[in-house]
Design a protein around this motif. Sequence first.
Motif, PDB file in Angstrom:
ATOM      1  N   LEU B 173      86.618 -19.413  42.813  1.00  0.00           N
ATOM      2  CA  LEU B 173      85.221 -19.654  42.444  1.00  0.00           C
ATOM      3  C   LEU B 173      84.472 -20.362  43.581  1.00  0.00           C
ATOM      4  CD1 LEU B 173      85.333 -20.749  38.713  1.00  0.00           C
ATOM      5  CD2 LEU B 173      84.557 -18.589  39.686  1.00  0.00           C
ATOM      6  N   PRO B 174      83.175 -20.154  43.670  1.00  0.00           N
ATOM      7  CA  PRO B 174      82.371 -20.903  44.645  1.00  0.00           C
ATOM      8  C   PRO B 174      82.421 -22.402  44.335  1.00  0.00           C
ATOM      9  CG  PRO B 174      81.119 -19.079  43.701  1.00  0.00           C
ATOM     10  CD  PRO B 174      82.386 -19.176  42.929  1.00  0.00           C
ATOM     11  N   LEU B 175      82.237 -23.237  45.406  1.00  0.00           N
ATOM     12  CA  LEU B 175      82.298 -24.693  45.267  1.00  0.00           C
ATOM     13  C   LEU B 175      81.397 -25.190  44.143  1.00  0.00           C
ATOM     14  CD1 LEU B 175      82.191 -25.738  49.033  1.00  0.00           C
ATOM     15  CD2 LEU B 175      84.128 -25.962  47.456  1.00  0.00           C
ATOM     16  N   GLN B 176      80.196 -24.604  44.057  1.00  0.00           N
ATOM     17  CA  GLN B 176      79.195 -25.079  43.107  1.00  0.00           C
ATOM     18  C   GLN B 176      79.629 -24.910  41.649  1.00  0.00           C
ATOM     19  OE1 GLN B 176      78.746 -23.262  45.738  1.00  0.00           O
ATOM     20  NE2 GLN B 176      77.211 -24.255  47.018  1.00  0.00           N
ATOM     21  N   SER B 298      87.971  -7.264  48.933  1.00  0.00           N
ATOM     22  CA  SER B 298      86.961  -6.445  48.247  1.00  0.00           C
ATOM     23  C   SER B 298      85.565  -7.057  48.343  1.00  0.00           C
ATOM     24  CB  SER B 298      87.367  -6.224  46.782  1.00  0.00           C
ATOM     25  OG  SER B 298      87.464  -7.443  46.110  1.00  0.00           O
ATOM     26  N   LYS B 299      85.484  -8.407  48.398  1.00  0.00           N
ATOM     27  CA  LYS B 299      84.153  -9.019  48.495  1.00  0.00           C
ATOM     28  C   LYS B 299      83.547  -8.764  49.874  1.00  0.00           C
ATOM     29  CE  LYS B 299      85.779 -12.771  46.735  1.00  0.00           C
ATOM     30  NZ  LYS B 299      85.963 -14.197  46.381  1.00  0.00           N
ATOM     31  N   THR B 300      84.373  -8.877  50.936  1.00  0.00           N
ATOM     32  CA  THR B 300      83.896  -8.558  52.283  1.00  0.00           C
ATOM     33  C   THR B 300      83.473  -7.096  52.345  1.00  0.00           C
ATOM     34  OG1 THR B 300      85.539 -10.136  53.077  1.00  0.00           O
ATOM     35  CG2 THR B 300      84.485  -8.735  54.725  1.00  0.00           C
ATOM     36  N   LEU B 301      84.270  -6.230  51.700  1.00  0.00           N
ATOM     37  CA  LEU B 301      83.931  -4.805  51.677  1.00  0.00           C
ATOM     38  C   LEU B 301      82.545  -4.597  51.087  1.00  0.00           C
ATOM     39  CD1 LEU B 301      85.094  -1.833  52.016  1.00  0.00           C
ATOM     40  CD2 LEU B 301      85.542  -1.949  49.567  1.00  0.00           C
ATOM     41  N   LEU B 302      82.277  -5.293  49.974  1.00  0.00           N
ATOM     42  CA  LEU B 302      80.973  -5.132  49.327  1.00  0.00           C
ATOM     43  C   LEU B 302      79.839  -5.579  50.249  1.00  0.00           C
ATOM     44  CD1 LEU B 302      81.672  -6.033  45.598  1.00  0.00           C
ATOM     45  CD2 LEU B 302      80.999  -3.826  46.547  1.00  0.00           C
ATOM     46  N   LEU B 303      80.117  -6.576  51.110  1.00  0.00           N
ATOM     47  CA  LEU B 303      79.092  -7.001  52.070  1.00  0.00           C
ATOM     48  C   LEU B 303      78.747  -5.864  53.033  1.00  0.00           C
ATOM     49  CD1 LEU B 303      80.245 -10.632  52.976  1.00  0.00           C
ATOM     50  CD2 LEU B 303      78.285  -9.971  51.580  1.00  0.00           C
ATOM     51  N   PHE B 304      79.784  -5.092  53.432  1.00  0.00           N
ATOM     52  CA  PHE B 304      79.522  -3.957  54.317  1.00  0.00           C
ATOM     53  C   PHE B 304      78.752  -2.846  53.603  1.00  0.00           C
ATOM     54  CE2 PHE B 304      83.632  -5.359  56.520  1.00  0.00           C
ATOM     55  CZ  PHE B 304      82.944  -6.081  57.475  1.00  0.00           C
ATOM     56  N   PHE B 305      78.787  -2.877  52.276  1.00  0.00           N
ATOM     57  CA  PHE B 305      78.106  -1.849  51.489  1.00  0.00           C
ATOM     58  C   PHE B 305      76.687  -2.272  51.086  1.00  0.00           C
ATOM     59  CE2 PHE B 305      80.503   1.925  50.177  1.00  0.00           C
ATOM     60  CZ  PHE B 305      81.737   1.674  50.724  1.00  0.00           C
ATOM     61  N   ILE B 306      76.143  -3.320  51.722  1.00  0.00           N
ATOM     62  CA  ILE B 306      74.815  -3.809  51.300  1.00  0.00           C
ATOM     63  C   ILE B 306      73.757  -2.694  51.271  1.00  0.00           C
ATOM     64  CG2 ILE B 306      72.880  -5.291  52.010  1.00  0.00           C
ATOM     65  CD1 ILE B 306      74.973  -7.440  52.713  1.00  0.00           C
ATOM     66  N   ILE B 427      77.532 -13.723  57.006  1.00  0.00           N
ATOM     67  CA  ILE B 427      77.746 -14.299  55.672  1.00  0.00           C
ATOM     68  C   ILE B 427      79.222 -14.665  55.502  1.00  0.00           C
ATOM     69  CG2 ILE B 427      77.718 -13.814  53.190  1.00  0.00           C
ATOM     70  CD1 ILE B 427      75.330 -11.953  53.696  1.00  0.00           C
ATOM     71  N   ARG B 428      80.102 -13.736  55.911  1.00  0.00           N
ATOM     72  CA  ARG B 428      81.537 -13.911  55.678  1.00  0.00           C
ATOM     73  C   ARG B 428      82.115 -15.087  56.465  1.00  0.00           C
ATOM     74  NH1 ARG B 428      85.626 -15.205  55.097  1.00  0.00           N
ATOM     75  NH2 ARG B 428      87.660 -14.227  54.771  1.00  0.00           N
ATOM     76  N   TYR B 429      81.631 -15.289  57.696  1.00  0.00           N
ATOM     77  CA  TYR B 429      82.277 -16.297  58.541  1.00  0.00           C
ATOM     78  C   TYR B 429      81.437 -17.539  58.787  1.00  0.00           C
ATOM     79  CZ  TYR B 429      85.893 -12.876  59.157  1.00  0.00           C
ATOM     80  OH  TYR B 429      86.907 -12.005  58.901  1.00  0.00           O
ATOM     81  N   LYS B 430      80.147 -17.526  58.426  1.00  0.00           N
ATOM     82  CA  LYS B 430      79.326 -18.718  58.634  1.00  0.00           C
ATOM     83  C   LYS B 430      78.813 -19.275  57.318  1.00  0.00           C
ATOM     84  CE  LYS B 430      79.658 -19.179  63.000  1.00  0.00           C
ATOM     85  NZ  LYS B 430      80.467 -20.339  63.416  1.00  0.00           N
ATOM     86  N   LEU B 431      78.023 -18.458  56.610  1.00  0.00           N
ATOM     87  CA  LEU B 431      77.422 -18.928  55.356  1.00  0.00           C
ATOM     88  C   LEU B 431      78.466 -19.318  54.327  1.00  0.00           C
ATOM     89  CD1 LEU B 431      74.318 -16.877  54.209  1.00  0.00           C
ATOM     90  CD2 LEU B 431      74.470 -19.212  55.077  1.00  0.00           C
ATOM     91  N   VAL B 432      79.629 -18.641  54.413  1.00  0.00           N
ATOM     92  CA  VAL B 432      80.639 -18.815  53.379  1.00  0.00           C
ATOM     93  C   VAL B 432      81.123 -20.267  53.287  1.00  0.00           C
ATOM     94  CG1 VAL B 432      82.801 -18.381  54.620  1.00  0.00           C
ATOM     95  CG2 VAL B 432      82.466 -17.392  52.362  1.00  0.00           C
ATOM     96  N   GLU B 433      80.979 -20.996  54.378  1.00  0.00           N
ATOM     97  CA  GLU B 433      81.439 -22.390  54.368  1.00  0.00           C
ATOM     98  C   GLU B 433      80.712 -23.237  53.333  1.00  0.00           C
ATOM     99  OE1 GLU B 433      81.058 -23.806  58.376  1.00  0.00           O
ATOM    100  OE2 GLU B 433      82.339 -22.173  59.116  1.00  0.00           O
ATOM    101  N   TYR B 434      79.476 -22.831  53.035  1.00  0.00           N
ATOM    102  CA  TYR B 434      78.707 -23.602  52.051  1.00  0.00           C
ATOM    103  C   TYR B 434      79.099 -23.245  50.628  1.00  0.00           C
ATOM    104  CZ  TYR B 434      75.964 -24.535  56.186  1.00  0.00           C
ATOM    105  OH  TYR B 434      75.594 -24.898  57.438  1.00  0.00           O
TER     106      TYR B 434
END
Lengths: 436, 436
Positions: B173-176, B298-306, B427-434
């Motif tokens: 789950l996300p941190l939030q 699968s989540k990274t895959l979905l990012l490529f499918f934006i 998103i996968r390697y930078k934003l994901v840290e948040y």
Amino acid sequence: MGIILPLLTVLTLITAGILASAHETLVVSVSLSILAGWMTWKTLPQLKQAFVNARLCGIDLLKREKPVIPETMGLPTAIIYLITMFVFMPFPFMAWFGGKTGPQDTNMSGIFPHHKLGEILSAILAIQSMVLLGFADDVLDVRWRYKVWFPALAGAPLLIFYYTNCGVTDVVLPLQLRPYFGTNIHLGPLYYVYMAMLIIFCTHSINILAGINGIEAGQSLVIAVSIIINDSLYLFNNQDPASLEAHLFSLYFMLPFAGVTIALLLHNWFPAKVFVGDTYCYFAGMTLAVVGILGHFSKTLLLFFIPQIFNFIYSCPQLFKVIECPRHRMPRFNPETGLLECSTVILDAKKPTSKLGRFVIKIFYSLGLIKAFKCSSNEEDNGRVLECNNLTIINLILAYCGPMSERDTAVSLLCIQFFASVMAFFIRYKLVEYVY
Amino acid sequence: MGIILPLLTVLTLITAGILASAHETLVVSVSLSILAGWMTWKTLPQLKQAFVNARLCGIDLLKREKPVIPETMGLPTAIIYLITMFVFMPFPFMAWFGGKTGPQDTNMSGIFPHHKLGEILSAILAIQSMVLLGFADDVLDVRWRYKVWFPALAGAPLLIFYYTNCGVTDVVLPLQLRPYFGTNIHLGPLYYVYMAMLIIFCTHSINILAGINGIEAGQSLVIAVSIIINDSLYLFNNQDPASLEAHLFSLYFMLPFAGVTIALLLHNWFPAKVFVGDTYCYFAGMTLAVVGILGHFSKTLLLFFIPQIFNFIYSCPQLFKVIECPRHRMPRFNPETGLLECSTVILDAKKPTSKLGRFVIKIFYSLGLIKAFKCSSNEEDNGRVLECNNLTIINLILAYCGPMSERDTAVSLLCIQFFASVMAFFIRYKLVEYVY
């Protein structure tokens, strides 16, 4: 067909009962097979128009009205079979699911038998590859010199899996040869060549013994039922768990195959409402070959293929152009009587028959394996055959027993197939004692 | 295309070098991929006539001359891919063959990893099932209400194998959200629904974003290359053997896919000499989905499918008939300029647009997501839109940036796909840290 449906139902229920008493997973397999058969039976008529629209249709030349009939109905049949196998896949492994570490009633360890699942996957993959290539052949009409290798291509995943699974490549020798070569002979890579040849043979041999209504599905059904009976003999009081497993594996593949084939046969039986297409012949041949290989009874399988082996060897002189080969070798339809007659080949018609060709004809003639329709009156020629039946088992039967109706011809061929299976059982369980 | 071929060759060689340095099996994979691409490139032109003869052809409506072009060229492409995978299959397991008990350089036991081989088999089986159903769709023109479920059917062996392989069904789950639900949430059967949805989405989304030369193969190639880059990031200094294995698995499937797709794209690029057919779209979508699922990204895959996700959501009002949907939504070809213009839909043409439809149009219009071509002059109607572009990303681009040539439209779309991939990496390697 009025009597066949209730008869089949009763027979199926009896079989189901017997098999179910032997192994619980077989209950699932039998149920799914009946469901698959019923679905095939219901689905095919609904697809007829779609196939005709897609120009997947052919003319039934052996009928007075020359009706246009949907072709390639083996495709939906095979797809229903494959879906059935997908659905069935988890059931042999149910004991490993749900928190249990393994089946309690066997001496297996708690490790999930991934090699068994892989075996099923590779078998389905090989069958599906053949269906795909068969369908491509039906649509694109691939040339013989390419498609002769299709089965080997489709069988590749199976052979590769056999290799990774450390499959046995030893062959037990007959008693008479043991003093010279020992009990076993290690074939190694040659065994893979043997398996590839077996796959190619099984697949094409059903495609070659074709041309009249109901014969492709009919012969496949007789062979499948023979395999089912043979497997059932190993289910009871079998002390060898590996042998039990191999024959269960075979049943898991053969039962749904018999189910969908019965349904297809009901629609393909004289007068045919659908044609099965190359797709079905390839699908059937590959399924039978796969089961023979992974069930470790490839020699028994070949015994069930005796009529196909005979038909293949008998056809060879024409297939390899030693003797004149017309484009179609199917029987001739006589519109006056409505009966089938054997089709003939006029030797020396386009070019003089080679010496080898004349020799083959002479041998076949003296063995009674061809019927001569015209002989040379020239004394020098020694009365040699100038016109004879085309070299297929169908024409041979028609030459001696014809003219016959198309239905009777199909029944005769299936009877031959049946008696070949009876003989195969006799060889396998009686004669074999003198050899092994 | 003069510059593309040498460029591709150089790029491929560099990639080959980098990958080969990371893992020896990749040398085989890269070599086979190049071979598969070369074979596809050579084979397709030779098959054109056979496909036209089999009436597997279509008219290229976006050209002045309306040429007839062979369709369904995804079939030979997919078959070459599958053969490549069959041939490649034993290589990841080479260390276990030849008398050795297992690879010496890892901490694995001597037991043959049948579960890994089974994983590869189930993945190939799922891809091949989709190719078979795609080809059946191309030939038989199956209705949407049936074929929407094709991917779930074809994906069944994959999901079943995932189940038997005790696949993870937990989602981090996300941190939030963690204070409320914990770190992981166990989805159980819902995870299988998620995977089935993913397969259905990936497969159809490529089929929906289609209609101009080079777009189906182009988008698939951009996504495949993105996945290859993403996998390569895990190859070096990866301390987690499971993660390394998952990304190697992904590369084994993606490299030959990229190979055959490049070859197909070269023939399908403007002006197209072949069409790819539904077979290719299904094949590509399934291959990408399979890799995402078994590679556990699968989540990274979905990012490529934006872009595909946007296109799907954007299309929904028309797909679900909330707004009038014409039979074809492909761009309009202007024979005078030779350029593409966006095709439009006239609202209220057949029946008045529903309240929901008007609301959607209003929202899209205010967001600038549709271009209005005709508005109501009636004051009561509040100037509502009467004619707008069809709701596909291709028409949206043409509405704002058009008219454009077909080639430029394809290039624009592939640029969008490329920038979506760049964003995905961000998103996968930078934003994901948040978030994680």
